[in-house]
Write a protein that holds these residues in place. Structure first.
Motif, PDB file in Angstrom:
ATOM      1  N   ARG B  22       0.829  -1.202   0.000  1.00 39.29           N
ATOM      2  CA  ARG B  22       0.000   0.000   0.000  1.00 39.29           C
ATOM      3  C   ARG B  22       0.861   1.249   0.000  1.00 39.29           C
ATOM      4  N   CYS B  23       0.361   2.271  -0.701  1.00 46.05           N
ATOM      5  CA  CYS B  23       1.037   3.572  -0.721  1.00 46.05           C
ATOM      6  C   CYS B  23       0.019   4.688  -0.501  1.00 46.05           C
ATOM      7  N   ASP B  24       0.285   5.522   0.513  1.00 44.90           N
ATOM      8  CA  ASP B  24      -0.507   6.732   0.758  1.00 44.90           C
ATOM      9  C   ASP B  24       0.339   7.927   0.338  1.00 44.90           C
ATOM     10  N   PRO B  25       0.019   8.547  -0.790  1.00 46.92           N
ATOM     11  CA  PRO B  25       0.844   9.673  -1.247  1.00 46.92           C
ATOM     12  C   PRO B  25       0.535  10.942  -0.451  1.00 46.92           C
ATOM     13  N   ILE B  26       1.301  11.981  -0.708  1.00 49.08           N
ATOM     14  CA  ILE B  26       1.013  13.275  -0.102  1.00 49.08           C
ATOM     15  C   ILE B  26      -0.331  13.768  -0.649  1.00 49.08           C
ATOM     16  N   SER B  27      -1.151  14.270   0.245  1.00 47.93           N
ATOM     17  CA  SER B  27      -2.497  14.710  -0.128  1.00 47.93           C
ATOM     18  C   SER B  27      -2.441  15.747  -1.249  1.00 47.93           C
ATOM     19  N   GLY B  28      -3.222  15.494  -2.291  1.00 50.78           N
ATOM     20  CA  GLY B  28      -3.283  16.445  -3.392  1.00 50.78           C
ATOM     21  C   GLY B  28      -2.269  16.207  -4.494  1.00 50.78           C
ATOM     22  N   HIS B  29      -1.330  15.296  -4.267  1.00 47.32           N
ATOM     23  CA  HIS B  29      -0.349  15.020  -5.311  1.00 47.32           C
ATOM     24  C   HIS B  29      -1.007  14.279  -6.466  1.00 47.32           C
ATOM     25  N   VAL B  30      -0.778  14.802  -7.651  1.00 46.63           N
ATOM     26  CA  VAL B  30      -1.421  14.274  -8.848  1.00 46.63           C
ATOM     27  C   VAL B  30      -0.783  12.964  -9.297  1.00 46.63           C
ATOM     28  N   SER B  31       0.535  12.931  -9.294  1.00 49.90           N
ATOM     29  CA  SER B  31       1.261  11.797  -9.868  1.00 49.90           C
ATOM     30  C   SER B  31       1.742  10.841  -8.783  1.00 49.90           C
ATOM     31  N   LEU B  32       1.680   9.555  -9.111  1.00 51.71           N
ATOM     32  CA  LEU B  32       2.149   8.517  -8.192  1.00 51.71           C
ATOM     33  C   LEU B  32       2.927   7.494  -8.998  1.00 51.71           C
ATOM     34  N   PHE B  33       4.070   7.106  -8.457  1.00 43.43           N
ATOM     35  CA  PHE B  33       4.982   6.208  -9.164  1.00 43.43           C
ATOM     36  C   PHE B  33       5.341   5.034  -8.261  1.00 43.43           C
ATOM     37  N   TRP B  34       5.501   3.881  -8.854  1.00 34.27           N
ATOM     38  CA  TRP B  34       6.041   2.714  -8.166  1.00 34.27           C
ATOM     39  C   TRP B  34       7.378   2.350  -8.804  1.00 34.27           C
ATOM     40  N   TYR B  35       8.350   2.082  -7.932  1.00 33.27           N
ATOM     41  CA  TYR B  35       9.668   1.654  -8.366  1.00 33.27           C
ATOM     42  C   TYR B  35      10.051   0.394  -7.603  1.00 33.27           C
ATOM     43  N   GLN B  36      10.919  -0.395  -8.219  1.00 32.48           N
ATOM     44  CA  GLN B  36      11.480  -1.589  -7.591  1.00 32.48           C
ATOM     45  C   GLN B  36      12.979  -1.367  -7.457  1.00 32.48           C
ATOM     46  N   GLN B  37      13.517  -1.613  -6.267  1.00 28.88           N
ATOM     47  CA  GLN B  37      14.938  -1.398  -6.054  1.00 28.88           C
ATOM     48  C   GLN B  37      15.587  -2.661  -5.524  1.00 28.88           C
ATOM     49  N   ALA B  38      16.457  -3.228  -6.334  1.00 27.35           N
ATOM     50  CA  ALA B  38      17.228  -4.393  -5.903  1.00 27.35           C
ATOM     51  C   ALA B  38      18.384  -3.917  -5.043  1.00 27.35           C
ATOM     52  N   LEU B  39      18.915  -4.812  -4.255  1.00 28.57           N
ATOM     53  CA  LEU B  39      19.981  -4.475  -3.326  1.00 28.57           C
ATOM     54  C   LEU B  39      21.173  -3.878  -4.061  1.00 28.57           C
ATOM     55  N   GLY B  40      21.601  -2.687  -3.646  1.00 28.71           N
ATOM     56  CA  GLY B  40      22.777  -2.059  -4.223  1.00 28.71           C
ATOM     57  C   GLY B  40      22.576  -1.416  -5.577  1.00 28.71           C
ATOM     58  N   GLN B  41      21.324  -1.329  -6.028  1.00 24.49           N
ATOM     59  CA  GLN B  41      21.027  -0.753  -7.338  1.00 24.49           C
ATOM     60  C   GLN B  41      20.150   0.484  -7.204  1.00 24.49           C
ATOM     61  N   GLY B  42      20.044   1.212  -8.313  1.00 29.22           N
ATOM     62  CA  GLY B  42      19.107   2.324  -8.335  1.00 29.22           C
ATOM     63  C   GLY B  42      17.694   1.820  -8.558  1.00 29.22           C
ATOM     64  N   PRO B  43      16.697   2.625  -8.231  1.00 27.02           N
ATOM     65  CA  PRO B  43      15.303   2.215  -8.441  1.00 27.02           C
ATOM     66  C   PRO B  43      14.981   2.022  -9.919  1.00 27.02           C
ATOM     67  N   GLU B  44      14.188   0.988 -10.205  1.00 26.12           N
ATOM     68  CA  GLU B  44      13.731   0.712 -11.572  1.00 26.12           C
ATOM     69  C   GLU B  44      12.233   1.002 -11.647  1.00 26.12           C
ATOM     70  N   PHE B  45      11.828   1.729 -12.668  1.00 22.11           N
ATOM     71  CA  PHE B  45      10.435   2.140 -12.842  1.00 22.11           C
ATOM     72  C   PHE B  45       9.520   0.941 -13.058  1.00 22.11           C
ATOM     73  N   LEU B  46       8.380   0.963 -12.381  1.00 20.21           N
ATOM     74  CA  LEU B  46       7.359  -0.059 -12.593  1.00 20.21           C
ATOM     75  C   LEU B  46       6.132   0.523 -13.301  1.00 20.21           C
ATOM     76  N   THR B  47       5.513   1.538 -12.669  1.00 22.29           N
ATOM     77  CA  THR B  47       4.272   2.061 -13.226  1.00 22.29           C
ATOM     78  C   THR B  47       4.011   3.471 -12.708  1.00 22.29           C
ATOM     79  N   TYR B  48       3.136   4.195 -13.414  1.00 23.17           N
ATOM     80  CA  TYR B  48       2.866   5.610 -13.125  1.00 23.17           C
ATOM     81  C   TYR B  48       1.374   5.888 -13.241  1.00 23.17           C
ATOM     82  N   PHE B  49       0.859   6.634 -12.287  1.00 22.22           N
ATOM     83  CA  PHE B  49      -0.538   7.076 -12.294  1.00 22.22           C
ATOM     84  C   PHE B  49      -0.591   8.598 -12.304  1.00 22.22           C
ATOM     85  N   GLN B  50      -1.526   9.119 -13.049  1.00 21.47           N
ATOM     86  CA  GLN B  50      -1.888  10.528 -12.932  1.00 21.47           C
ATOM     87  C   GLN B  50      -3.339  10.534 -12.474  1.00 21.47           C
TER      88      GLN B  50
END
Lengths: 110, 115
Positions: B22-50
């Motif tokens: 579950r993710c509760d974004p900041i109230s009123g924020h239009v965009s929401l993103f999910w990322y996956q981060q493996a150990l020792g790596q940068g976040p990898e994009f999963l999906t985006y909502f507007q």
């Protein structure tokens, strides 16, 4: 695969030293951001640069965006143990989501 | 709330189990993103909502991954029939604008371990 390559991957230095982290890509970005991430936490935004050649300073941190908007650097002056963390660059390409680099793990020894 | 809130912080799942993050974004924020981060790596994009619309799901690694944001606020990332390769930290971020070029605010993530 990461479109943004960061170097070095790991850096261990003594307190008071200077360092530079590089972020390179073959893609042009409309903006580029730098984040710092500590263990168990999400990345925290440090700065956004949007204009080619732009330089921004945040206390001891200096960020530069390349003229062609394909690369960026982060320079830290007189590093402190509190600077320890994972530094991530991220670029906006016209897709709606940021693309992140592979990260540079910095450890500053007291 | 003041920041992006994710729950649970840690989840251990047996291989083949379904999980919901579950993710509760900041109230009123239009965009929401999910990322996956493996150990020792940068976040990898999963999906985006507007708002409630899922505008980009190109990063979802398989059809076992599903995300929704039905009322344009809280989002859920569901993973069906979890596999060991799904073990990672799942980060949620939100942004006040339609594009993310003014910076994201990230949650602390959910660390998923599949055993």
């Amino acid at each position: 695969t990461q479109l943004l390559e960061q170097s070095p991957q790991f850096l261990s230095i003594q307190e008071g030293e200077n360092l530079t982290v590089y972020c390179n890509s073959s893609s042009v970005f409309s903006s580029l951001q730098w984040y710092r991430q500590e263990p168990g936490e999400g990345p925290v935004l440090l700065v956004t640069v949007v204009t080619g050649g732009e330089v921004k300073k945040l206390k001891r941190l200096t960020f530069q965006f390349g003229d062609a908007r394909k690369d960026s650097s982060l320079h830290i002056t007189a590093a402190q143990p509190g600077d320890t963390g994972l530094y991530l660059c991220a670029g906006e390409t016209g897709r709606r989501a940021l693309t992140f680099g592979s990260g540079t793990r910095l450890q500053v020894q007291p | 709330g003041a920041g992006v809130s994710q729950s649970p912080r840690y989840k251990v799942a047996k291989r083949g189990q379904d999980v919901a993050l579950r993710c509760d974004p900041i109230s009123g924020h239009v965009s929401l993103f999910w990322y996956q981060q493996a150990l020792g790596q940068g976040p990898e994009f999963l999906t985006y909502f507007q708002n409630e619309a899922q505008l980009d799901k190109s990063g979802l690694p398989s059809d076992r991954f599903f995300a929704e944001r039905p009322e344009g606020s809280v989002s859920t990332l569901k993973i069906q029939r979890t596999q060991q390769e799904d073990s990672a930290v799942y980060l949620c971020a939100s942004s006040p604008r339609g594009r993310g070029d003014y910076g994201y605010t990230f949650g602390s993530g959910t660390r998923l371990t599949v055993v």
